[in-house]
Design an enzyme around this catalytic site. Structure first.
Site, PDB file in Angstrom:
ATOM      1  N   CYS A   2       0.896  -0.824   0.237  1.00 38.23           N
ATOM      2  CA  CYS A   2       0.014  -0.056  -0.168  1.00 38.23           C
ATOM      3  C   CYS A   2       0.335   1.460  -0.101  1.00 38.23           C
ATOM      4  O   CYS A   2       1.795   1.216   0.521  1.00 38.23           O
ATOM      5  CB  CYS A   2      -1.111  -0.019   0.829  1.00 38.23           C
ATOM      6  SG  CYS A   2      -1.499  -1.523   1.379  1.00 38.23           S
ATOM      7  N   ARG A  27       3.331   0.124  -5.725  1.00 38.64           N
ATOM      8  CA  ARG A  27       3.439  -0.602  -3.608  1.00 38.64           C
ATOM      9  C   ARG A  27       2.334  -1.697  -3.708  1.00 38.64           C
ATOM     10  O   ARG A  27       1.714  -2.516  -2.893  1.00 38.64           O
ATOM     11  CB  ARG A  27       3.572  -0.034  -3.153  1.00 38.64           C
ATOM     12  CG  ARG A  27       4.513   1.455  -2.550  1.00 38.64           C
ATOM     13  CD  ARG A  27       4.919   2.158  -1.780  1.00 38.64           C
ATOM     14  NE  ARG A  27       4.386   1.547  -0.612  1.00 38.64           N
ATOM     15  CZ  ARG A  27       5.421   0.628   0.076  1.00 38.64           C
ATOM     16  NH1 ARG A  27       7.102   1.236   0.001  1.00 38.64           N
ATOM     17  NH2 ARG A  27       5.116   0.412   1.425  1.00 38.64           N
ATOM     18  N   TRP A  73      -3.269  -2.748  -1.969  1.00 39.45           N
ATOM     19  CA  TRP A  73      -2.582  -3.778  -2.075  1.00 39.45           C
ATOM     20  C   TRP A  73      -3.718  -5.032  -0.905  1.00 39.45           C
ATOM     21  O   TRP A  73      -2.632  -4.724   0.048  1.00 39.45           O
ATOM     22  CB  TRP A  73      -1.278  -4.158  -1.732  1.00 39.45           C
ATOM     23  CG  TRP A  73      -0.591  -5.557  -2.019  1.00 39.45           C
ATOM     24  CD1 TRP A  73       0.085  -6.301  -3.541  1.00 39.45           C
ATOM     25  CD2 TRP A  73      -0.419  -6.691  -1.737  1.00 39.45           C
ATOM     26  NE1 TRP A  73      -0.252  -7.470  -3.605  1.00 39.45           N
ATOM     27  CE2 TRP A  73       0.184  -7.979  -1.864  1.00 39.45           C
ATOM     28  CE3 TRP A  73      -0.880  -6.561  -0.010  1.00 39.45           C
ATOM     29  CZ2 TRP A  73       0.746  -8.964  -1.883  1.00 39.45           C
ATOM     30  CZ3 TRP A  73      -0.638  -8.244   0.697  1.00 39.45           C
ATOM     31  CH2 TRP A  73      -0.113  -8.940   0.170  1.00 39.45           C
ATOM     32  N   GLY A 100      -0.170  -1.172   6.376  1.00 41.70           N
ATOM     33  CA  GLY A 100       0.372  -2.987   7.506  1.00 41.70           C
ATOM     34  C   GLY A 100      -0.806  -3.464   7.647  1.00 41.70           C
ATOM     35  O   GLY A 100      -2.111  -3.465   6.722  1.00 41.70           O
ATOM     36  N   GLU A 486      16.897 -17.336 -10.502  1.00 45.94           N
ATOM     37  CA  GLU A 486      16.455 -15.815 -10.636  1.00 45.94           C
ATOM     38  C   GLU A 486      15.756 -15.220 -12.168  1.00 45.94           C
ATOM     39  O   GLU A 486      14.482 -15.001 -12.204  1.00 45.94           O
ATOM     40  CB  GLU A 486      17.078 -14.593 -10.623  1.00 45.94           C
ATOM     41  CG  GLU A 486      17.085 -13.398 -10.762  1.00 45.94           C
ATOM     42  CD  GLU A 486      16.018 -12.482 -10.368  1.00 45.94           C
ATOM     43  OE1 GLU A 486      15.361 -13.321  -9.437  1.00 45.94           O
ATOM     44  OE2 GLU A 486      15.949 -11.769 -10.813  1.00 45.94           O
ATOM     45  N   LYS A 490      11.466 -14.248 -12.539  1.00 38.41           N
ATOM     46  CA  LYS A 490      11.309 -12.689 -13.418  1.00 38.41           C
ATOM     47  C   LYS A 490      10.244 -13.323 -14.672  1.00 38.41           C
ATOM     48  O   LYS A 490       9.090 -12.907 -14.238  1.00 38.41           O
ATOM     49  CB  LYS A 490      12.793 -12.652 -14.433  1.00 38.41           C
ATOM     50  CG  LYS A 490      13.677 -11.705 -13.590  1.00 38.41           C
ATOM     51  CD  LYS A 490      13.060 -11.172 -13.268  1.00 38.41           C
ATOM     52  CE  LYS A 490      13.027 -10.485 -12.507  1.00 38.41           C
ATOM     53  NZ  LYS A 490      13.185 -10.334 -10.755  1.00 38.41           N
ATOM     54  N   GLU A 493       6.969 -14.024 -12.501  1.00 39.48           N
ATOM     55  CA  GLU A 493       6.114 -12.476 -12.136  1.00 39.48           C
ATOM     56  C   GLU A 493       5.180 -11.623 -13.424  1.00 39.48           C
ATOM     57  O   GLU A 493       4.903 -11.220 -12.580  1.00 39.48           O
ATOM     58  CB  GLU A 493       7.136 -11.874 -10.849  1.00 39.48           C
ATOM     59  CG  GLU A 493       8.597 -11.703 -11.420  1.00 39.48           C
ATOM     60  CD  GLU A 493       8.780 -11.643  -9.914  1.00 39.48           C
ATOM     61  OE1 GLU A 493       8.828 -11.198  -9.280  1.00 39.48           O
ATOM     62  OE2 GLU A 493       9.885 -10.454 -10.658  1.00 39.48           O
ATOM     63  N   LYS A 608       5.964  -4.277  -4.425  1.00 38.05           N
ATOM     64  CA  LYS A 608       7.511  -4.017  -4.753  1.00 38.05           C
ATOM     65  C   LYS A 608       7.323  -4.326  -3.727  1.00 38.05           C
ATOM     66  O   LYS A 608       8.801  -4.541  -3.409  1.00 38.05           O
ATOM     67  CB  LYS A 608       7.896  -2.731  -5.487  1.00 38.05           C
ATOM     68  CG  LYS A 608       8.913  -2.216  -5.357  1.00 38.05           C
ATOM     69  CD  LYS A 608       9.588  -2.921  -6.718  1.00 38.05           C
ATOM     70  CE  LYS A 608      10.860  -2.927  -6.530  1.00 38.05           C
ATOM     71  NZ  LYS A 608      11.713  -3.230  -7.804  1.00 38.05           N
TER      72      LYS A 608
HETATM   73  C1  G6P Z   1       9.109  -8.308  -3.499  1.00 38.72           C
HETATM   74  C2  G6P Z   1       9.637  -7.706  -4.849  1.00 38.72           C
HETATM   75  C3  G6P Z   1      10.698  -8.192  -5.118  1.00 38.72           C
HETATM   76  C4  G6P Z   1      11.400  -8.996  -3.987  1.00 38.72           C
HETATM   77  C5  G6P Z   1      11.285  -8.489  -2.793  1.00 38.72           C
HETATM   78  C6  G6P Z   1      11.890  -8.832  -1.792  1.00 38.72           C
HETATM   79  O1  G6P Z   1       8.547  -9.290  -3.705  1.00 38.72           O
HETATM   80  O2  G6P Z   1       8.573  -8.287  -5.899  1.00 38.72           O
HETATM   81  O3  G6P Z   1      11.265  -7.305  -6.278  1.00 38.72           O
HETATM   82  O4  G6P Z   1      12.535  -9.057  -4.502  1.00 38.72           O
HETATM   83  O5  G6P Z   1      10.066  -8.061  -2.708  1.00 38.72           O
HETATM   84  O6  G6P Z   1      12.273  -7.560  -1.817  1.00 38.72           O
HETATM   85  P1  G6P Z   1      13.378  -6.210  -1.209  1.00 38.72           P
HETATM   86  O7  G6P Z   1      12.763  -5.165  -1.377  1.00 38.72           O
HETATM   87  O8  G6P Z   1      13.788  -6.927   0.169  1.00 38.72           O
HETATM   88  O9  G6P Z   1      14.251  -6.510  -2.053  1.00 38.72           O
END
Ligand code: G6P
Length: 613
Positions: A2, A27, A73, A100, A486, A490, A493, A608
């Site tokens: 959010c 977010r 979210w 939160g 990874e 990708k 997602e 994100k």
């Molecule tokens: C979310 C995002 C990912 C990210 C993960 C960890 O799932 O969509 O892209 O890798 O959180 O986030 P951070 O900000 O801790 O790297």
């Protein structure tokens, strides 16, 4: 997750809030809402994106110099108009936006229902604002005092902003475990609030990061901060260096594509001032006071989630090779609920792009409690993780807005590689020659990434062949096993194709059963010390009619004869290969997602920055 935005000043609040919400949409983007103070409180909310809210509002009267906005979210309650924020109190005189989760909301709700409260949404936030309202009635106190008392009783995470119709020139904000930044504009006459600095920097670069358990009371020309024990604190103003263009698409169709293409620069920026091969200089300024501890670590534990966890896995191989210290890599969400055994000589490295991931933060708190020394590798300057760790090194990749992480990953791997090299050198595990060669090679990585990016059209052709796949298998070994994970992440997602990453040798213990003509199998088959083994694995897949797409080293003349498609990457030292091999996977996923009509910057259900458990 959010995003929240607030404004109080002399400008029109509506355009500032809408623009801010669009910057924070990464977010969460399942519904959005806004509250404006224009005589009375006007609240508009709508399921969907911020643009849906704008359309819904049409030519509503938006004249106002005070307002708040939210992009959601969903946690409690499905995404719909009713559950969208802001939420009203029972008398509709208070509204709240919240990022939160309130964990004890069900108990509070029951108590409030017994006191006659009725709820129209399924959210914890509506309970939160009714709770504040009830406290104000019971104690006959000012709103800020009611908020303060409420915060001593709610359990969970929050960044909130509250407005009251009875005090139209006031915003009350507070945070615990969810981020909140306050921009201080024109001679401290106006204030901008947001979940991160991106909605603010267009107006001011002077910001105050609210700390956990702090409450801010904002009025024209006045920002007062106190903690929930009622102790006033002096706002500490930080001047940000962020440029506006770094948070805009800059001619690209999406943030993700822009961020993929930024990697030659972001990797370079990450090394700038820290590494100079010519002079043999390698230093991470942020790791100083605890450097001795790090050098004498008996074990290093990497903590992270998602892509950051993958960067930790790559680092495990690199640290063990260069620094010769045993490494464990933990999902932060698992670590936080274990009963971990922490030794005084352990070091933790918490990796996080946003610096706000709730699980990573909680894992850090636990590690600290157990006596661990924690180093942060964060991208967002001033973020919670950057502030809560003992020391750390920023990745300096610039704002990453596309939900699928790209440039943050390569920057994390770059910083971690520099750390491993620095430790290895100081511990005497690396010879002068090896150290110097690796520094020179690291300096060439940005140009090598640039060369891979020029293969965009070729990668797009491969994407077109793969776009209708329902499953995909990514295989790699050693340093490139985490890159396989990874690559698969990708694809999943942003294109919603099911994909799995595996160490190539494990293929025969299960995944090989899935291989048929329809299954694309993506190999990282560069000329490193496992090349021959990978060649055998490719043959095993071809024998079962799988379609092979292989990332190979430039000039390889064997694999192109076996694979259906190859993508060449420049040669480099084995330890640095993940910085190159991940790039084709990012571009491939991007093109496949676009061909399938997916929104690459805002994939469904994701966010994100995951500030809830
Ligand atoms: C979310 C995002 C990912 C990210 C993960 C960890 O799932 O969509 O892209 O890798 O959180 O986030 P951070 O900000 O801790 O790297």
């Amino acid at each position: 997750m959010c995003g929240i935005v607030g404004y109080l000043g002399e400008q029109e609040a509506f355009p500032i809030i809408i623009k801010g919400l669009k910057r924070l949409e990464y977010r969460g983007y399942d519904s959005a809402g806004i509250a404006l103070m224009n005589g009375s409180l006007s609240v508009y909310k709508k399921q969907g994106k911020v643009s849906d809210l704008e359309e819904f509002m049409g030519d509503a009267n938006v004249k106002s110099t005070v307002g708040i906005g939210h992009t959601r979210w969903a946690t409690h309650g499905e995404p719909n108009d009713t559950n969208a924020h802001p939420h009203f109190s029972a008398d509709r005189k208070l509204v709240m936006i919240h990022n939160g989760i309130i964990e004890n909301y069900a108990v509070l709700k029951q108590k409030l229902i017994l006191r006659g409260h009725e709820f129209i949404s399924d959210t914890d936030t509506e309970v939160f604002i009714h709770f504040i309202e009830q406290i104000q009635i019971d104690n006959q106190c000012e709103l800020e005092e009611a908020v303060r008392i409420a915060l001593t009783e709610v359990i969970g995470a929050y960044a909130i902003i509250v407005i009251s119709a009875e005090n139209p020139k006031q915003l009350i904000a507070a945070r615990k475990s969810s981020p909140l930044v306050i921009g201080v504009g024109r001679n401290s006459q106006e204030f901008f609030l947001a979940s991160d600095a991106t909605p603010i920097i267009e107006y001011t670069q002077d910001v105050v990061y609210l700390n956990d358990h702090e409450i801010a009371v904002i009025k024209p020309n006045s920002l007062q901060i106190k903690d929930i024990g009622n102790k006033p604190t002096t706002p500490y103003v930080t001047h940000l260096e962020m440029e506006l263009e770094s948070i805009e698409k800059g001619g690209f169709d999406s943030f993700m594509l822009k961020e993929i293409h930024e990697q030659p620069n972001s990797v370079h920026d990450c090394m700038r001032g820290r590494l100079n091969a010519e002079t043999g200089h390698l230093q991470l300024g942020g790791i100083n006071k605890y450097l001795e501890h790090l050098l004498n670590s008996q074990r290093i534990i990497m903590l992270g989630c998602g892509t950051s966890w993958h960067a930790g896995l790559v680092a495990e191989y690199i640290f063990e090779e260069l620094a010769r210290i045993p490494v464990e890599v933990e999902y932060a969400s698992e670590f936080r609920y274990r009963n971990p055994i922490v030794h005084a000589k352990d070091s933790f490295i918490a990796i996080s792009q946003s610096g706000e991931t709730a699980d990573t933060l909680a894992a850090i708190e636990l590690a600290k409690k157990e006596g661990g020394t924690i180093f942060g590798v964060c991208n967002v300057v001033g973020s919670s993780i950057a502030r809560t760790t003992h020391e750390g090194a920023y990745t300096h990749a610039g704002p990453e807005i596309g939900v699928a992480s790209t440039k943050a990953f390569t920057a994390q791997v770059t910083v971690l590689t520099m750390m491993a090299l620095m430790i290895g050198r100081k511990r005497g595990n690396i010879s002068d020659t090896q150290f110097s060669e690796l520094l020179y090679e690291l300096e060439t990585i940005p140009a090598k990434i640039e060369k891979i990016l020029q293969l965009n059209d070729h990668i797009k052709d491969i994407a077109s062949e793969m776009q209708h796949a329902e499953n995909a298998l990514y295989l790699g070994r050693g340093y490139n096993f985490p890159v396989a994970l990874e690559g698969a992440l990708k694809l999943k997602e942003i294109s919603y194709i099911h994909a799995e990453g595996y160490p190539a040798a494990e293929m025969k213990h299960g995944p090989i059963a899935l291989i048929d003509e329809a299954m694309p199998v993506l190999f990282i088959a560069i000329k490193d010390n496992s090349y021959e083994k990978i060649v055998s694995n490719i043959q095993e897949v071809k024998a079962r009619k799988g379609r092979v797409i292989a990332i190979v080293t430039e000039g390889d003349d064997l694999i192109p004869k076996m694979a259906d498609y190859v993508i060449e990457v420049p040669a480099t030292y084995d330890v640095l290969t993940p910085l190159l091999t991940v790039i084709p996977f990012q571009l491939l996923s991007y093109h496949i997602a676009i061909m399938r009509g997916c929104n690459v910057d805002q994939p469904r259900n994701l966010a994100k920055s995951v500030t809830v458990e």
